[in-house]
Design a protein around this motif. Structure first.
Motif, PDB file in Angstrom:
ATOM      1  N   GLU A 137       0.622  -1.234   0.508  1.00  0.00           N
ATOM      2  CA  GLU A 137       0.203  -0.278  -0.219  1.00  0.00           C
ATOM      3  C   GLU A 137       0.359   1.128   0.227  1.00  0.00           C
ATOM      4  OE1 GLU A 137      -3.282  -0.457   2.428  1.00  0.00           O
ATOM      5  OE2 GLU A 137      -2.372  -2.094   3.485  1.00  0.00           O
ATOM      6  N   GLY A 138       0.747   1.978  -0.744  1.00  0.00           N
ATOM      7  CA  GLY A 138       1.584   3.412  -0.536  1.00  0.00           C
ATOM      8  C   GLY A 138       2.414   3.371  -1.615  1.00  0.00           C
ATOM      9  N   MET A 139       2.953   2.160  -2.702  1.00  0.00           N
ATOM     10  CA  MET A 139       4.136   2.225  -3.113  1.00  0.00           C
ATOM     11  C   MET A 139       3.206   2.369  -4.545  1.00  0.00           C
ATOM     12  SD  MET A 139       5.881   2.434  -0.700  1.00  0.00           S
ATOM     13  CE  MET A 139       8.022   1.674  -1.104  1.00  0.00           C
ATOM     14  N   ASP A 140       4.520   1.974  -5.339  1.00  0.00           N
ATOM     15  CA  ASP A 140       4.552   1.997  -7.287  1.00  0.00           C
ATOM     16  C   ASP A 140       5.187   0.596  -7.783  1.00  0.00           C
ATOM     17  OD1 ASP A 140       6.591   2.555  -7.620  1.00  0.00           O
ATOM     18  OD2 ASP A 140       6.368   5.453  -7.162  1.00  0.00           O
ATOM     19  N   SER A 141       5.242   0.199  -8.611  1.00  0.00           N
ATOM     20  CA  SER A 141       5.697  -1.392  -9.592  1.00  0.00           C
ATOM     21  C   SER A 141       7.155  -0.929  -9.348  1.00  0.00           C
ATOM     22  CB  SER A 141       5.483  -0.897 -10.696  1.00  0.00           C
ATOM     23  OG  SER A 141       5.183  -0.137 -11.516  1.00  0.00           O
ATOM     24  N   PHE A 142       7.991   0.505  -9.346  1.00  0.00           N
ATOM     25  CA  PHE A 142       9.017   0.619  -9.587  1.00  0.00           C
ATOM     26  C   PHE A 142       9.937   0.580  -7.905  1.00  0.00           C
ATOM     27  CE2 PHE A 142      13.113   2.625  -9.587  1.00  0.00           C
ATOM     28  CZ  PHE A 142      13.887   1.998 -11.107  1.00  0.00           C
ATOM     29  N   ARG A 143       9.100   1.322  -7.161  1.00  0.00           N
ATOM     30  CA  ARG A 143       9.170   1.057  -5.567  1.00  0.00           C
ATOM     31  C   ARG A 143       7.954   0.527  -4.914  1.00  0.00           C
ATOM     32  NH1 ARG A 143      11.081   5.713  -7.617  1.00  0.00           N
ATOM     33  NH2 ARG A 143      13.341   5.855  -7.128  1.00  0.00           N
ATOM     34  N   TRP A 144       8.249  -1.028  -5.501  1.00  0.00           N
ATOM     35  CA  TRP A 144       7.057  -2.080  -4.297  1.00  0.00           C
ATOM     36  C   TRP A 144       7.002  -1.401  -3.020  1.00  0.00           C
ATOM     37  CZ3 TRP A 144       8.160  -6.980  -3.541  1.00  0.00           C
ATOM     38  CH2 TRP A 144       9.521  -7.410  -3.987  1.00  0.00           C
ATOM     39  N   VAL A 148      12.836  -1.190  -0.387  1.00  0.00           N
ATOM     40  CA  VAL A 148      13.277  -1.557  -1.729  1.00  0.00           C
ATOM     41  C   VAL A 148      12.646  -0.839  -3.808  1.00  0.00           C
ATOM     42  CG1 VAL A 148      12.437  -3.702  -3.828  1.00  0.00           C
ATOM     43  CG2 VAL A 148      12.670  -3.765  -0.460  1.00  0.00           C
ATOM     44  N   GLU A 149      13.681  -0.357  -4.194  1.00  0.00           N
ATOM     45  CA  GLU A 149      13.842   0.048  -5.617  1.00  0.00           C
ATOM     46  C   GLU A 149      14.340  -1.254  -6.634  1.00  0.00           C
ATOM     47  OE1 GLU A 149      16.004   2.963  -7.339  1.00  0.00           O
ATOM     48  OE2 GLU A 149      15.462   3.975  -5.665  1.00  0.00           O
ATOM     49  N   GLN A 150      13.305  -1.683  -7.762  1.00  0.00           N
ATOM     50  CA  GLN A 150      13.992  -2.326  -8.461  1.00  0.00           C
ATOM     51  C   GLN A 150      15.344  -1.633  -8.810  1.00  0.00           C
ATOM     52  OE1 GLN A 150      12.050  -3.697 -12.063  1.00  0.00           O
ATOM     53  NE2 GLN A 150      10.361  -3.006 -11.149  1.00  0.00           N
ATOM     54  N   GLY A 151      16.335  -2.386  -9.223  1.00  0.00           N
ATOM     55  CA  GLY A 151      17.890  -2.281 -10.083  1.00  0.00           C
ATOM     56  C   GLY A 151      19.003  -2.610  -8.712  1.00  0.00           C
ATOM     57  N   ARG A 152      18.551  -2.139  -7.875  1.00  0.00           N
ATOM     58  CA  ARG A 152      18.909  -1.790  -6.220  1.00  0.00           C
ATOM     59  C   ARG A 152      19.085  -2.574  -5.282  1.00  0.00           C
ATOM     60  NH1 ARG A 152      18.014   3.506  -1.501  1.00  0.00           N
ATOM     61  NH2 ARG A 152      16.316   1.130  -1.367  1.00  0.00           N
ATOM     62  N   ASN A 153      18.073  -3.250  -4.736  1.00  0.00           N
ATOM     63  CA  ASN A 153      17.480  -4.629  -4.335  1.00  0.00           C
ATOM     64  C   ASN A 153      16.111  -5.004  -4.544  1.00  0.00           C
ATOM     65  OD1 ASN A 153      16.374  -2.777  -3.164  1.00  0.00           O
ATOM     66  ND2 ASN A 153      16.516  -3.048  -0.795  1.00  0.00           N
ATOM     67  N   GLY A 154      15.598  -5.795  -3.903  1.00  0.00           N
ATOM     68  CA  GLY A 154      14.795  -6.522  -3.824  1.00  0.00           C
ATOM     69  C   GLY A 154      14.013  -7.342  -2.568  1.00  0.00           C
ATOM     70  N   MET A 155      13.098  -8.189  -2.515  1.00  0.00           N
ATOM     71  CA  MET A 155      12.292  -9.245  -1.404  1.00  0.00           C
ATOM     72  C   MET A 155      12.211 -10.505  -2.933  1.00  0.00           C
ATOM     73  SD  MET A 155      10.047  -7.220   0.890  1.00  0.00           S
ATOM     74  CE  MET A 155       9.984  -8.525   2.052  1.00  0.00           C
ATOM     75  N   ARG A 199      -4.613  -8.849   3.006  1.00  0.00           N
ATOM     76  CA  ARG A 199      -5.719  -8.966   4.111  1.00  0.00           C
ATOM     77  C   ARG A 199      -6.512  -8.204   2.479  1.00  0.00           C
ATOM     78  NH1 ARG A 199      -3.436  -5.670   7.791  1.00  0.00           N
ATOM     79  NH2 ARG A 199      -4.021  -6.611  10.103  1.00  0.00           N
ATOM     80  N   PHE A 200      -7.316  -9.276   2.190  1.00  0.00           N
ATOM     81  CA  PHE A 200      -8.247  -9.428   0.729  1.00  0.00           C
ATOM     82  C   PHE A 200      -9.401  -8.666   1.404  1.00  0.00           C
ATOM     83  CE2 PHE A 200     -11.653 -11.440  -2.014  1.00  0.00           C
ATOM     84  CZ  PHE A 200     -11.020 -12.063  -2.651  1.00  0.00           C
ATOM     85  N   ARG A 201     -10.078  -7.687   0.363  1.00  0.00           N
ATOM     86  CA  ARG A 201     -10.913  -7.190   0.587  1.00  0.00           C
ATOM     87  C   ARG A 201     -11.273  -6.539  -0.625  1.00  0.00           C
ATOM     88  NH1 ARG A 201      -7.886  -4.343   4.476  1.00  0.00           N
ATOM     89  NH2 ARG A 201      -8.693  -4.452   7.292  1.00  0.00           N
ATOM     90  N   ALA A 202     -13.405  -6.809  -0.746  1.00  0.00           N
ATOM     91  CA  ALA A 202     -13.687  -6.644  -2.170  1.00  0.00           C
ATOM     92  C   ALA A 202     -12.747  -6.855  -3.485  1.00  0.00           C
ATOM     93  CB  ALA A 202     -13.340  -5.268  -2.239  1.00  0.00           C
ATOM     94  N   GLY A 203     -12.567  -7.721  -3.051  1.00  0.00           N
ATOM     95  CA  GLY A 203     -11.951  -8.810  -4.296  1.00  0.00           C
ATOM     96  C   GLY A 203     -10.298  -8.467  -5.105  1.00  0.00           C
ATOM     97  N   GLN A 204      -9.503  -7.513  -3.790  1.00  0.00           N
ATOM     98  CA  GLN A 204      -8.764  -7.269  -3.798  1.00  0.00           C
ATOM     99  C   GLN A 204      -7.323  -7.344  -2.707  1.00  0.00           C
ATOM    100  OE1 GLN A 204      -7.365  -4.976  -6.879  1.00  0.00           O
ATOM    101  NE2 GLN A 204      -9.376  -5.439  -7.595  1.00  0.00           N
ATOM    102  N   VAL A 205      -6.583  -7.414  -3.285  1.00  0.00           N
ATOM    103  CA  VAL A 205      -5.531  -7.563  -1.742  1.00  0.00           C
ATOM    104  C   VAL A 205      -4.042  -6.142  -1.291  1.00  0.00           C
ATOM    105  CG1 VAL A 205      -3.556  -8.895  -0.477  1.00  0.00           C
ATOM    106  CG2 VAL A 205      -5.121  -9.933  -2.786  1.00  0.00           C
ATOM    107  N   GLU A 206      -4.927  -6.138   0.044  1.00  0.00           N
ATOM    108  CA  GLU A 206      -3.813  -4.679   0.278  1.00  0.00           C
ATOM    109  C   GLU A 206      -2.963  -5.330   0.924  1.00  0.00           C
ATOM    110  OE1 GLU A 206      -6.092  -2.708   3.494  1.00  0.00           O
ATOM    111  OE2 GLU A 206      -7.861  -1.996   1.732  1.00  0.00           O
ATOM    112  N   TRP A 207      -1.220  -5.286   0.256  1.00  0.00           N
ATOM    113  CA  TRP A 207      -0.389  -6.085   1.053  1.00  0.00           C
ATOM    114  C   TRP A 207       0.394  -4.290   1.840  1.00  0.00           C
ATOM    115  CZ3 TRP A 207       0.015 -10.931   0.260  1.00  0.00           C
ATOM    116  CH2 TRP A 207      -0.319 -11.927  -0.563  1.00  0.00           C
ATOM    117  N   ARG A 208       1.343  -5.724   3.179  1.00  0.00           N
ATOM    118  CA  ARG A 208       2.895  -4.825   3.607  1.00  0.00           C
ATOM    119  C   ARG A 208       2.985  -5.750   4.024  1.00  0.00           C
ATOM    120  NH1 ARG A 208      -1.414  -4.404   7.220  1.00  0.00           N
ATOM    121  NH2 ARG A 208      -1.405  -4.893   9.705  1.00  0.00           N
ATOM    122  N   ARG A 209       4.501  -5.044   4.283  1.00  0.00           N
ATOM    123  CA  ARG A 209       5.738  -6.071   4.943  1.00  0.00           C
ATOM    124  C   ARG A 209       5.166  -5.728   6.320  1.00  0.00           C
ATOM    125  NH1 ARG A 209      11.148  -3.386   4.596  1.00  0.00           N
ATOM    126  NH2 ARG A 209      10.352  -2.789   7.174  1.00  0.00           N
TER     127      ARG A 209
END
Length: 413
Positions: A137-144, A148-155, A199-209
């Motif tokens: 939640e609150g992140m984008d596809s690059f800093r997801w 974490v930032e694509q090209g720098r590190n990951g999970m 957490r599953f809400r209204a057909g979508q998943v809200e994710w956090r670390r």
């Protein structure tokens, strides 16, 4: 405890690395099974799926689900994944690593360009709609994810089996790479164990670390990773992790454990996972699994225990199962039983560590699928299916129902 085994045979090309099996409905025997082939170290090739309507007694012809493909940025591959039934969502869900390998095979750059994908499955086990990138939640596809930032590190996930909590929250074990990971050699990157909270809400998943669990490099040069998580009878979460003494064999090689009292948001400082008498046991740098039996409600740990101090990843044999005492979160020594061991004809470095396990709904047996990797040398492997029927209680320690914990969460963890 009774343990039997039989060869696992499927249509494939090359060495099978992992086989995972998942029920696709709340009741009944419809299942999906996914297996992947090994192209090189930490490099997956093709991934296959097949389907069953009778609890795995018969299977459909295997379908090639994914093949690596070359893109301008490198080779696109899928890596380790997990399939699990998610009651709150009313569906099975897939979560998996999605890599771009700039050099074609495994490298630290491949880790830096890794994302996580998830998809829902229909009642037959086939993907139900479009695959999604897993984004907090609150992140984008690059800093997801945070930090974490694509090209720098990951999970990533590895040796993953999610745990659904009573309120429907899905806790997915994961591991995080540090922001400065490119400064380290690929097998010296210090990892941190964590979890993804969905957490599953209204057909979508809200994710956090969730919170991070760390070990200093002087204890484990590769950090702490491949967590297995289970909910305890008292409601807390137990995590058991892999570490490594690779390149520093004067350090002991153990499994480590941590506790969360807030659904994975924070974790206690890790301590060695020991027998009930407090004695540690040696274990190589390999994945392990916590699994609760649905009938008896007893908790088991499956993993490698070795007689001598390990040297990094080896020796990854024998493979054991034992009951966990939930009063003090230790392994009941008298309950430990061997699942498999190195045979005289096997290579010294045979690995009995690449396994997945589920509980058969009809028989109550644990069904464990294991590739005996490199049993006759590099590239010479076989895959087996073991059925484990838990036996009577080995001692009174396993009867406790009111957990007592000595750990408290340090400030700021």
């Amino acid at each position: 405890m009774r343990i039997t085994r039989e060869p696992f045979s499927v249509e494939t090309e090359g060495t099978i690395l992992t086989v995972q099996t998942c029920y696709t409905c709340a009741i009944g025997n419809t299942m999906v099974q996914e297996y992947s082939t090994l192209e090189a170290s930490d490099t997956f090739g093709a991934i296959w799926r097949r389907y069953s309507s009778d609890g795995g007694r018969t299977w459909s012809p295997a379908e090639r689900w994914f093949s690596p493909r070359t893109t301008p940025a490198g080779v696109l591959r899928y890596g380790e994944s997990t399939l699990t039934w998610w009651k709150a969502a009313g569906t099975a869900v897939y979560v998996g690593n999605r890599h771009c390998y700039p050099q074609g095979t495994f490298s630290k750059e491949a880790l830096a360009w890794m994302t996580l994908a998830y998809a829902f499955l229909d009642s037959t086990g086939r993907s139900d709609g479009e695959e999604r990138q897993l984004i907090a939640e609150g992140m984008d596809s690059f800093r997801w994810m945070p930090d974490v930032e694509q090209g720098r590190n990951g999970m990533m996930i590895s040796f993953c089996n999610p745990e659904e909590l009573p309120d429907g929250t899905l806790v997915v074990p994961a591991q995080s790479l540090p922001p400065d990971m490119l400064e380290y050699s690929v097998y010296r990157i210090p990892l941190a164990a964590t979890c993804l909270i969905g957490r599953f809400r209204a057909g979508q998943v809200e994710w956090r670390r969730g919170g991070l669990v760390k070990l200093p490099r002087e204890v484990s040069p590769r950090g702490i990773f491949e967590p297995s998580i289970v909910r305890l009878k008292g409601g807390a979460l137990l995590m058991v992790c892999r570490a490594s003494n690779s390149g520093a064999e004067h350090m002991p090689g153990y499994k480590w454990r941590s506790i969360s009292f807030d659904q994975g948001e924070s974790w206690s400082a890790p301590i060695p996972f020991t027998y009930c008498d407090g004695a540690p046991f040696f274990s190589p740098s390999s994945g392990s699994r916590l699994i609760r039996h649905s009938g008896s409600r007893r908790l088991y740990w499956i993993g490698n225990i070795c007689a001598v101090p390990p040297k990094g990843n080896l020796p990854r044999h024998p493979l054991f199962i034992g009951e966990v005492n939930e009063m003090d979160l230790t392994l009941i020594r008298s309950s430990v039983r061997m699942i498999d061991q190195r045979q005289p004809e096997d290579d010294d470095d045979v690995q009995l560590s690449n396994f997945k396990v589920y509980e058969d709904r009809e028989t109550g047996e644990f069904v464990l699928t294991l590739t005996r990797l490199h049993e006759r040398g590099p590239g010479m492997s076989s895959t087996w299916q073991y059925r484990i029927r838990p036996g009577p209680l080995p001692d009174q320690l396993s009867r406790g129902s009111a957990p007592v914990f000595s750990e408290s969460l340090p400030a700021g963890v």
